[in-house]
Design a protein around this motif. Structure first.
Motif, PDB file in Angstrom:
ATOM      1  N   THR A  25      -3.757  -5.495  -8.464  1.00  0.00           N
ATOM      2  CA  THR A  25      -3.780  -5.839  -7.694  1.00  0.00           C
ATOM      3  C   THR A  25      -5.243  -6.562  -6.482  1.00  0.00           C
ATOM      4  O   THR A  25      -6.200  -6.420  -7.383  1.00  0.00           O
ATOM      5  CB  THR A  25      -3.853  -4.702  -6.668  1.00  0.00           C
ATOM      6  N   VAL A  46      -1.916  -1.226 -12.857  1.00  0.00           N
ATOM      7  CA  VAL A  46      -1.240  -1.876 -11.892  1.00  0.00           C
ATOM      8  C   VAL A  46      -2.862  -3.391 -12.068  1.00  0.00           C
ATOM      9  O   VAL A  46      -3.895  -2.377 -11.596  1.00  0.00           O
ATOM     10  CB  VAL A  46      -1.296  -0.952 -10.496  1.00  0.00           C
ATOM     11  N   VAL A  67      -5.942   0.862 -13.176  1.00  0.00           N
ATOM     12  CA  VAL A  67      -5.912  -0.028 -12.502  1.00  0.00           C
ATOM     13  C   VAL A  67      -6.912  -1.204 -12.543  1.00  0.00           C
ATOM     14  O   VAL A  67      -8.111  -0.747 -12.754  1.00  0.00           O
ATOM     15  CB  VAL A  67      -6.288   0.686 -11.055  1.00  0.00           C
ATOM     16  N   ARG A  69      -4.282   8.335  -9.668  1.00  0.00           N
ATOM     17  CA  ARG A  69      -4.222   8.244 -10.662  1.00  0.00           C
ATOM     18  C   ARG A  69      -4.368   9.018 -11.108  1.00  0.00           C
ATOM     19  O   ARG A  69      -4.658  10.196 -11.261  1.00  0.00           O
ATOM     20  CB  ARG A  69      -4.267   7.226 -10.496  1.00  0.00           C
ATOM     21  N   LEU A  77      -4.537   4.564  -6.010  1.00  0.00           N
ATOM     22  CA  LEU A  77      -4.637   4.620  -6.998  1.00  0.00           C
ATOM     23  C   LEU A  77      -5.518   4.779  -7.715  1.00  0.00           C
ATOM     24  O   LEU A  77      -6.173   5.846  -8.360  1.00  0.00           O
ATOM     25  CB  LEU A  77      -4.105   3.915  -7.402  1.00  0.00           C
ATOM     26  N   ALA A 117      -5.201  -0.203  -1.599  1.00  0.00           N
ATOM     27  CA  ALA A 117      -3.996   0.336  -2.567  1.00  0.00           C
ATOM     28  C   ALA A 117      -4.775   0.702  -3.983  1.00  0.00           C
ATOM     29  O   ALA A 117      -4.203   1.558  -4.578  1.00  0.00           O
ATOM     30  CB  ALA A 117      -3.335  -1.290  -3.639  1.00  0.00           C
ATOM     31  N   TRP A 131       0.686  -1.456   0.502  1.00  0.00           N
ATOM     32  CA  TRP A 131      -0.185  -0.025  -0.301  1.00  0.00           C
ATOM     33  C   TRP A 131       1.042   0.677   0.105  1.00  0.00           C
ATOM     34  O   TRP A 131       0.839   2.267  -1.069  1.00  0.00           O
ATOM     35  CB  TRP A 131      -0.881  -0.250   1.472  1.00  0.00           C
ATOM     36  N   ALA A 133       1.896   1.949  -3.348  1.00  0.00           N
ATOM     37  CA  ALA A 133       1.129   2.798  -4.000  1.00  0.00           C
ATOM     38  C   ALA A 133       1.225   3.745  -3.994  1.00  0.00           C
ATOM     39  O   ALA A 133       1.059   4.714  -5.816  1.00  0.00           O
ATOM     40  CB  ALA A 133      -0.391   2.210  -3.647  1.00  0.00           C
TER      41      ALA A 133
END
Length: 269
Positions: free
Chosen positions: A122, A120, A141, A135, A131, A127, A106, A109
């Protein structure tokens, strides 16, 4: 210092850091290994901690107890920041990375927010939230889905199935514990299975683990030490643990946490 006072301090250190080594305590309090072992035995009988080989862990850190995310977030903060910063330097713009759940990943991130054009993947709700909230437009994501654990990981068949069709450049994996016999481990059986699926989906496995994770095995093994292409830990790791990790993992990086800042004192004139 009286024995009772020393034991109170030891119990507080273990609660704060999650685990501690006998060697660190002997240096801190200037007493013998035998004295510290007696202190730990006394504290273990009272239920204040669990005595393990070479040190002690908090009583709730048994092999089947999974600490909540909020509980872990305040532990070893400077070490996790240093580890995350080193990990972020491995991520190139335009690459695809995976993050397992955990407080160190985390933290990573947050360090990934300024790297453009990355994808990413996950299973960490925390996290993903970090993001998504911050982001850049060029970042993607992918949240796996699954059943939520106390550490805010999404695990189980849904997560495993989602990962089966993916292939990323590098996986950053947090762990509950690590040692020579158990390898990398977690208290949660389904999280171990999901993390193994993540390991199968990547070209490179990078484990992020501060020094307190050494000799704190969880119930379920994720992978042997040899599965890590790189392990990033902090300088609190003891010499014998460093030797074991250097012999086991592909490559070991040891980072130095930043010294805590002291508040500026105001001076009256």
């Amino acid at each position: 210092m009286l024995a009772r006072q020393r034991q109170e301090r030891i119990a507080e250190l273990v609660r704060r850091h999650g685990s501690i080594r006998v060697g660190a305590l002997t240096e801190r309090f200037g007493v013998s290994h035998m004295t510290i072992r007696r202190d730990l035995e006394s504290l273990a009988r009272q239920g204040h901690l669990d005595k393990v080989h070479g040190g002690a862990v908090t009583a709730e850190h048994g092999s089947t107890k999974e600490p909540a995310f909020g509980e872990k977030r305040s532990r070893e903060v400077t070490a996790k920041e240093a580890i995350a910063a080193a990990a972020a330097r491995l991520v190139a713009p335009g690459s695809a990375v995976a993050l397992t759940a955990g407080t160190t990943t985390w933290t990573l991130a947050r360090h990934l927010l300024d790297i453009p054009d990355i994808t990413v993947v996950t299973n960490s709700l925390r996290a993903a939230q970090t993001l998504e909230a911050n982001r850049r437009q060029t970042q993607t994501v992918v949240l796996t889905g699954g059943v939520r654990t106390p550490s805010d990981a999404l695990v189980g068949p849904v997560a495993v199935a989602a990962l089966a069709s993916l292939r990323v450049d590098v996986l950053f994996m947090g762990v509950h514990g690590m040692d020579v016999r158990t390898g990398f481990s977690t208290p949660n059986l389904e999280e171990a299975e999901t993390n193994r699926a993540m390991c199968r989906s990547t070209r490179r496995v990078v484990v992020l683990a501060d020094h307190t994770k050494w000799d704190t095995p969880g119930l379920a093994t994720i992978a042997a030490l040899e599965a890590a292409d790189l392990l990033i830990t902090d300088s609190g790791i003891e010499a014998h643990a460093r030797d074991a990790l250097e012999a086991g993992v592909g490559e070991l990086t040891v980072v130095e946490p930043a010294a805590p800042t002291r508040p500026t004192e105001s001076v009256r004139t």
